[in-house]
Design a protein around this motif. Sequence first.
Motif, PDB file in Angstrom:
ATOM      1  N   LEU A 186     -47.180  70.583 -23.944  1.00  0.00           N
ATOM      2  CA  LEU A 186     -47.480  71.269 -25.203  1.00  0.00           C
ATOM      3  C   LEU A 186     -47.078  72.744 -25.180  1.00  0.00           C
ATOM      4  N   ASN A 187     -46.771  73.271 -23.987  1.00  0.00           N
ATOM      5  CA  ASN A 187     -46.534  74.713 -23.824  1.00  0.00           C
ATOM      6  C   ASN A 187     -47.714  75.526 -24.356  1.00  0.00           C
ATOM      7  N   ALA A 188     -48.897  75.061 -24.021  1.00  0.00           N
ATOM      8  CA  ALA A 188     -50.117  75.696 -24.510  1.00  0.00           C
ATOM      9  C   ALA A 188     -50.685  76.658 -23.479  1.00  0.00           C
ATOM     10  N   SER A 189     -51.418  77.642 -23.977  1.00  0.00           N
ATOM     11  CA  SER A 189     -52.271  78.475 -23.130  1.00  0.00           C
ATOM     12  C   SER A 189     -53.660  77.842 -23.103  1.00  0.00           C
ATOM     13  N   VAL A 190     -54.437  78.202 -22.090  1.00  0.00           N
ATOM     14  CA  VAL A 190     -55.712  77.519 -21.871  1.00  0.00           C
ATOM     15  C   VAL A 190     -56.883  78.490 -21.922  1.00  0.00           C
ATOM     16  N   ILE A 191     -57.957  78.033 -22.523  1.00  0.00           N
ATOM     17  CA  ILE A 191     -59.272  78.658 -22.373  1.00  0.00           C
ATOM     18  C   ILE A 191     -60.134  77.668 -21.606  1.00  0.00           C
ATOM     19  N   ILE A 192     -60.770  78.144 -20.523  1.00  0.00           N
ATOM     20  CA  ILE A 192     -61.627  77.283 -19.715  1.00  0.00           C
ATOM     21  C   ILE A 192     -63.084  77.501 -20.126  1.00  0.00           C
ATOM     22  N   VAL A 193     -63.765  76.401 -20.413  1.00  0.00           N
ATOM     23  CA  VAL A 193     -65.193  76.450 -20.732  1.00  0.00           C
ATOM     24  C   VAL A 193     -65.985  76.100 -19.476  1.00  0.00           C
ATOM     25  N   SER A 194     -66.896  76.985 -19.104  1.00  0.00           N
ATOM     26  CA  SER A 194     -67.735  76.771 -17.927  1.00  0.00           C
ATOM     27  C   SER A 194     -69.197  76.898 -18.328  1.00  0.00           C
ATOM     28  N   GLN A 195     -70.052  76.269 -17.545  1.00  0.00           N
ATOM     29  CA  GLN A 195     -71.493  76.321 -17.773  1.00  0.00           C
ATOM     30  C   GLN A 195     -72.172  76.335 -16.420  1.00  0.00           C
ATOM     31  N   ASN A 196     -73.282  77.052 -16.314  1.00  0.00           N
ATOM     32  CA  ASN A 196     -73.961  77.139 -15.027  1.00  0.00           C
ATOM     33  C   ASN A 196     -74.780  75.885 -14.732  1.00  0.00           C
ATOM     34  N   TYR A 197     -74.503  75.273 -13.596  1.00  0.00           N
ATOM     35  CA  TYR A 197     -75.307  74.177 -13.060  1.00  0.00           C
ATOM     36  C   TYR A 197     -74.989  74.081 -11.573  1.00  0.00           C
ATOM     37  N   LEU A 198     -75.736  73.328 -10.840  1.00  0.00           N
ATOM     38  CA  LEU A 198     -75.492  73.181  -9.419  1.00  0.00           C
ATOM     39  C   LEU A 198     -74.118  72.547  -9.198  1.00  0.00           C
ATOM     40  N   GLY A 199     -73.215  73.282  -8.582  1.00  0.00           N
ATOM     41  CA  GLY A 199     -71.846  72.800  -8.371  1.00  0.00           C
ATOM     42  C   GLY A 199     -70.828  73.389  -9.319  1.00  0.00           C
ATOM     43  N   SER A 200     -71.290  74.219 -10.262  1.00  0.00           N
ATOM     44  CA  SER A 200     -70.357  74.732 -11.279  1.00  0.00           C
ATOM     45  C   SER A 200     -69.348  75.730 -10.711  1.00  0.00           C
ATOM     46  N   ILE A 201     -69.712  76.460  -9.653  1.00  0.00           N
ATOM     47  CA  ILE A 201     -68.742  77.380  -9.049  1.00  0.00           C
ATOM     48  C   ILE A 201     -67.566  76.579  -8.499  1.00  0.00           C
ATOM     49  N   ASN A 202     -67.856  75.535  -7.773  1.00  0.00           N
ATOM     50  CA  ASN A 202     -66.805  74.677  -7.216  1.00  0.00           C
ATOM     51  C   ASN A 202     -65.934  74.094  -8.313  1.00  0.00           C
ATOM     52  N   HIS A 203     -66.558  73.534  -9.340  1.00  0.00           N
ATOM     53  CA  HIS A 203     -65.803  72.910 -10.426  1.00  0.00           C
ATOM     54  C   HIS A 203     -64.975  73.949 -11.183  1.00  0.00           C
ATOM     55  N   SER A 204     -65.533  75.135 -11.359  1.00  0.00           N
ATOM     56  CA  SER A 204     -64.820  76.194 -12.082  1.00  0.00           C
ATOM     57  C   SER A 204     -63.593  76.656 -11.303  1.00  0.00           C
ATOM     58  N   LEU A 205     -63.778  76.917 -10.008  1.00  0.00           N
ATOM     59  CA  LEU A 205     -62.665  77.435  -9.214  1.00  0.00           C
ATOM     60  C   LEU A 205     -61.591  76.382  -8.984  1.00  0.00           C
ATOM     61  N   LEU A 206     -61.976  75.112  -8.860  1.00  0.00           N
ATOM     62  CA  LEU A 206     -60.976  74.050  -8.744  1.00  0.00           C
ATOM     63  C   LEU A 206     -60.145  73.952 -10.025  1.00  0.00           C
TER      64      LEU A 206
END
Length: 213
Positions: A123-143
């Motif tokens: 799509l040649n799109a730019s991305v916005i990442i949606v994150s939410q705090n929960y146990l494991g969210s740092i790992n999921h966010s950084l991956l």
Amino acid sequence: MQRIFITGIGTGIGKTVVAACVTEALDAAYWKPVQSGLEETTDTQTVASLISRPGACLSEAYRLQLPASPHLAAKAESVAISEDVLLGHAALSQTGPLVIEGAGGLMVPLNDQLFTIDFIQKLNASVIIVSQNYLGSINHSLLTAMALQQARIPVLGWIFNGDAHTNEDDIIRWSRIPRLGRIPQAGNINKEFVKEQAALLRAALPHKKEETA
């Protein structure tokens, strides 16, 4: 055409509300390529009820009954999700920005060959990442951030959803991706709420003027 893809670090973290706020902020069109799960209100119907211009919502390329990964929901109905069909639908919005909401995260398969991250590249799109705090969210966010960076997909920034947490500062520092804003927890999400959040996000979001002939 400016295309902004809303992805999440997982499922059920508020991508649809974020997509509505970004759509409102940019006066954009909204598109959910594949909707799986039709028993409740669809994401397109939800966004249409929350933004000022409900007519700005494009129809889905595929609407599937089973609330599952698109490739599984499609198989259950003997439907073949086609990359060409998806890209053809994306091309229907020719002017102005288009906000695209994905299903789940980057590695959600759309069919046996095409993952969401592949679709974003096409799509040649730019991305916005949606994150939410929960146990494991740092790992999921950084991956999620790492996968986008390795794929050389431009990332506009993070939008955090829900209550604030110091994890946000760590995610921003380690990913080197900026914060665009946060959508707070709310008991009543309606047009007024989305309009207020859109006004707060507007300055942080990219605005491109369409070229005229």
